[in-house]
Motif scaffolding. Sequence first.
Motif, PDB file in Angstrom:
ATOM      1  N   GLY A 292     -19.915  30.353  14.996  1.00 39.90           N
ATOM      2  CA  GLY A 292     -20.287  30.645  13.631  1.00 39.90           C
ATOM      3  C   GLY A 292     -21.242  29.649  13.032  1.00 39.90           C
ATOM      4  N   VAL A 293     -21.482  29.854  11.748  1.00 40.63           N
ATOM      5  CA  VAL A 293     -22.411  29.056  10.959  1.00 40.63           C
ATOM      6  C   VAL A 293     -21.658  28.578   9.728  1.00 40.63           C
ATOM      7  N   LEU A 294     -21.791  27.299   9.398  1.00 44.18           N
ATOM      8  CA  LEU A 294     -21.166  26.766   8.196  1.00 44.18           C
ATOM      9  C   LEU A 294     -22.101  25.750   7.566  1.00 44.18           C
ATOM     10  N   ALA A 295     -22.052  25.667   6.242  1.00 42.31           N
ATOM     11  CA  ALA A 295     -23.059  24.866   5.547  1.00 42.31           C
ATOM     12  C   ALA A 295     -22.457  24.086   4.390  1.00 42.31           C
ATOM     13  N   LEU A 296     -22.918  22.868   4.236  1.00 41.71           N
ATOM     14  CA  LEU A 296     -22.656  22.102   3.023  1.00 41.71           C
ATOM     15  C   LEU A 296     -23.595  22.629   1.938  1.00 41.71           C
ATOM     16  N   THR A 297     -23.042  23.058   0.817  1.00 39.74           N
ATOM     17  CA  THR A 297     -23.841  23.556  -0.305  1.00 39.74           C
ATOM     18  C   THR A 297     -24.004  22.459  -1.347  1.00 39.74           C
ATOM     19  N   ALA A 298     -25.263  22.161  -1.697  1.00 34.72           N
ATOM     20  CA  ALA A 298     -25.576  21.118  -2.674  1.00 34.72           C
ATOM     21  C   ALA A 298     -26.453  21.723  -3.771  1.00 34.72           C
ATOM     22  N   ILE A 299     -25.980  21.666  -5.011  1.00 40.19           N
ATOM     23  CA  ILE A 299     -26.671  22.289  -6.140  1.00 40.19           C
ATOM     24  C   ILE A 299     -27.034  21.214  -7.161  1.00 40.19           C
ATOM     25  N   ALA A 300     -28.313  21.120  -7.494  1.00 43.41           N
ATOM     26  CA  ALA A 300     -28.780  20.091  -8.431  1.00 43.41           C
ATOM     27  C   ALA A 300     -28.239  20.343  -9.832  1.00 43.41           C
ATOM     28  N   ARG A 301     -27.824  19.233 -10.485  1.00 49.21           N
ATOM     29  CA  ARG A 301     -27.375  19.305 -11.875  1.00 49.21           C
ATOM     30  C   ARG A 301     -28.063  18.204 -12.693  1.00 49.21           C
ATOM     31  N   PRO A 302     -28.304  18.447 -13.972  1.00 48.58           N
ATOM     32  CA  PRO A 302     -28.912  17.406 -14.815  1.00 48.58           C
ATOM     33  C   PRO A 302     -27.897  16.321 -15.141  1.00 48.58           C
ATOM     34  N   ALA A 303     -28.381  15.225 -15.709  1.00 47.42           N
ATOM     35  CA  ALA A 303     -27.489  14.156 -16.143  1.00 47.42           C
ATOM     36  C   ALA A 303     -26.502  14.693 -17.174  1.00 47.42           C
ATOM     37  N   ASP A 304     -25.324  14.060 -17.214  1.00 46.96           N
ATOM     38  CA  ASP A 304     -24.255  14.519 -18.097  1.00 46.96           C
ATOM     39  C   ASP A 304     -23.603  13.299 -18.741  1.00 46.96           C
ATOM     40  N   PRO A 305     -23.282  13.353 -20.030  1.00 50.98           N
ATOM     41  CA  PRO A 305     -22.704  12.172 -20.686  1.00 50.98           C
ATOM     42  C   PRO A 305     -21.353  11.755 -20.119  1.00 50.98           C
ATOM     43  N   TYR A 306     -20.624  12.695 -19.536  1.00 53.90           N
ATOM     44  CA  TYR A 306     -19.322  12.372 -18.941  1.00 53.90           C
ATOM     45  C   TYR A 306     -19.456  12.022 -17.460  1.00 53.90           C
ATOM     46  N   ARG A 307     -20.260  12.795 -16.734  1.00 52.45           N
ATOM     47  CA  ARG A 307     -20.378  12.607 -15.286  1.00 52.45           C
ATOM     48  C   ARG A 307     -21.347  11.486 -14.942  1.00 52.45           C
ATOM     49  N   GLY A 308     -22.442  11.359 -15.726  1.00 52.76           N
ATOM     50  CA  GLY A 308     -23.411  10.308 -15.455  1.00 52.76           C
ATOM     51  C   GLY A 308     -24.762  10.863 -15.061  1.00 52.76           C
ATOM     52  N   ASP A 309     -25.427  10.197 -14.103  1.00 57.17           N
ATOM     53  CA  ASP A 309     -26.790  10.531 -13.715  1.00 57.17           C
ATOM     54  C   ASP A 309     -26.898  11.923 -13.084  1.00 57.17           C
ATOM     55  N   ALA A 310     -28.132  12.417 -13.033  1.00 59.23           N
ATOM     56  CA  ALA A 310     -28.401  13.687 -12.342  1.00 59.23           C
ATOM     57  C   ALA A 310     -27.910  13.577 -10.905  1.00 59.23           C
ATOM     58  N   ASP A 311     -27.352  14.671 -10.389  1.00 56.97           N
ATOM     59  CA  ASP A 311     -26.732  14.621  -9.068  1.00 56.97           C
ATOM     60  C   ASP A 311     -26.835  15.961  -8.368  1.00 56.97           C
ATOM     61  N   TYR A 312     -26.202  16.055  -7.210  1.00 57.24           N
ATOM     62  CA  TYR A 312     -25.949  17.334  -6.549  1.00 57.24           C
ATOM     63  C   TYR A 312     -24.454  17.615  -6.626  1.00 57.24           C
ATOM     64  N   LEU A 313     -24.117  18.834  -7.000  1.00 56.48           N
ATOM     65  CA  LEU A 313     -22.749  19.307  -6.898  1.00 56.48           C
ATOM     66  C   LEU A 313     -22.497  19.701  -5.452  1.00 56.48           C
ATOM     67  N   LEU A 314     -21.429  19.187  -4.856  1.00 52.82           N
ATOM     68  CA  LEU A 314     -21.028  19.544  -3.496  1.00 52.82           C
ATOM     69  C   LEU A 314     -19.791  20.429  -3.572  1.00 52.82           C
ATOM     70  N   LEU A 315     -19.778  21.512  -2.802  1.00 54.80           N
ATOM     71  CA  LEU A 315     -18.653  22.438  -2.808  1.00 54.80           C
ATOM     72  C   LEU A 315     -17.871  22.324  -1.502  1.00 54.80           C
ATOM     73  N   VAL A 316     -16.552  22.176  -1.627  1.00 50.70           N
ATOM     74  CA  VAL A 316     -15.652  22.082  -0.474  1.00 50.70           C
ATOM     75  C   VAL A 316     -14.504  23.048  -0.712  1.00 50.70           C
ATOM     76  N   GLN A 317     -14.130  23.791   0.309  1.00 46.26           N
ATOM     77  CA  GLN A 317     -13.047  24.753   0.172  1.00 46.26           C
ATOM     78  C   GLN A 317     -11.819  24.320   0.959  1.00 46.26           C
ATOM     79  N   GLU A 318     -10.657  24.726   0.465  1.00 44.34           N
ATOM     80  CA  GLU A 318      -9.453  24.716   1.284  1.00 44.34           C
ATOM     81  C   GLU A 318      -9.274  26.134   1.777  1.00 44.34           C
TER      82      GLU A 318
END
Length: 500
Positions: A292-318
């Motif tokens: 099969g095929v599996l992928a790390l998904t990374a989605i850009a997000r802007p800076a946030d006053p709670y989270r901090g600097d601009a980043d990538y959101l990483l998604l992980v599943q159980e």
Amino acid sequence: MRLSNERFAEKLGVAARTVASWRKKPDLVQQSEMQQVLDTAFEQASDAERARFAELVGEAPAAQAVSGITEDERLTTDPHIGAALEWLDRSARWIPGTARRAVASRLADVTVQDLHNRGTRRSWVSQREVVDALRQYYGHQIENHGLYCGRIGADTVNTSVLTCVDWLDVACELRPEQERFTATSTRPDASLELDERAASLAVQRLAETLAMSTRLVNSPIYRLLGTDIRKHQLGGSFGVTHFAHYALTMDLLEGELMDALAAGSSSMPLRDRHLPDLRSVLDVANRLCAGGVLALTAIARPADPYRGDADYLLLVQERSGHVLNAARRLAVIPKGFHQPLTDVRRDAQVGATLRRELEEELFGRPDIDNTLDEMLTADPMHPARRSEPMRWLAEEPDRLRLESTGFGLNLVSGNYEFASLIVIDDEEFWQRYGGMVEANWESATLRQYSTTDTELVTELLSDVAWSNEGLFAMMQGLRRLAEIGGERVKLPPIEWEIST
């Protein structure tokens, strides 16, 4: 129906906030007009959707959760079970009908609670225990191939993925000019001759499938015949087999391994038969090698006053307990079998499977999940059928980046694994469609991580609940993301080595 709030609202012709309020207030009594709208939606639902609804509200026994019929009825009427029984009769050299009688007899002895208890025991076996057991069974290296190990900071992680230098850090964009896979034939491979023990275990698998009301779809899947993988280039050839062949043979190796470890045993006769040494693992042309095929998904997000600097959101599943592979394990998302939908040659490309899984597992398109309904659409991935998020990504060529980051053979079942990376660099995507990103039935939970959160990401990579292929894809994806992600990625360097 496995729809997001927005898509269900669109189907009913109501506002999305109305559906959201129903989820917050499940005891709310609807007005008569809305009851009529919901009655109509229920009447138009498929049998599988009605069965799931009935189970959720406690109006149907669990045995009817998938098909809406009893185990005995399914044994005689389900065409996919029938195809598996026919394959088993042929492979075990039995008189036609023998497999059906054997499964019916075994079904009477299967207790659903015992299967749940066994699933719990298997989930207690850690990823590290799996790696240690397979290292002891196979040794560490053959020729220039060895087990993939990774390091992040002071922490080291080991996997059961057999790989080599040429298969790692390939940084291959999944585009036609860089994918050179071919499908050599659409004819399924010849049946494997099963001995008495292998046939008995196949009977047990079918009996458990019926007892747990698990949907088994005997669809075509690719089998690997050869590879030509190097930097910026993927190539190789695939044949075609049927899922029942895989489910009743090679897929049993994982359960056998987990049961042996849970019981403190080293006896694994199926592994001794199918994958006795590393040379047999690498000899993909002369064995059944699905994958099969599996992928790390990374989605850009802007800076946030709670989270901090601009980043990538990483998604992980159980992973859900209902999936075939890596049940109750951590994995990246999307993750799916490499298989054709309607076009065997075009769908052989890794990028085709990855786009399909992205639509199915994160963008809410159940119509391309062949475990739910028969595939009757001529071109399920036609642009006209794309989800709203995928349509937006396709409007500009730089909005969606798909890459292969590595390749390996997983010693757990002998499967091939294409580790990949999905990057969405436009911050507008998450603002527009973040609320529509939703995992399907294959996931039990969906977690978010940030590429600026060193502490939590490092802790995540050390979690013993990972599947081996999931950890492999996660490590390789983060390595590549650090190269192309700029200031959005603030993680310690990730290194790999091949164990000797």
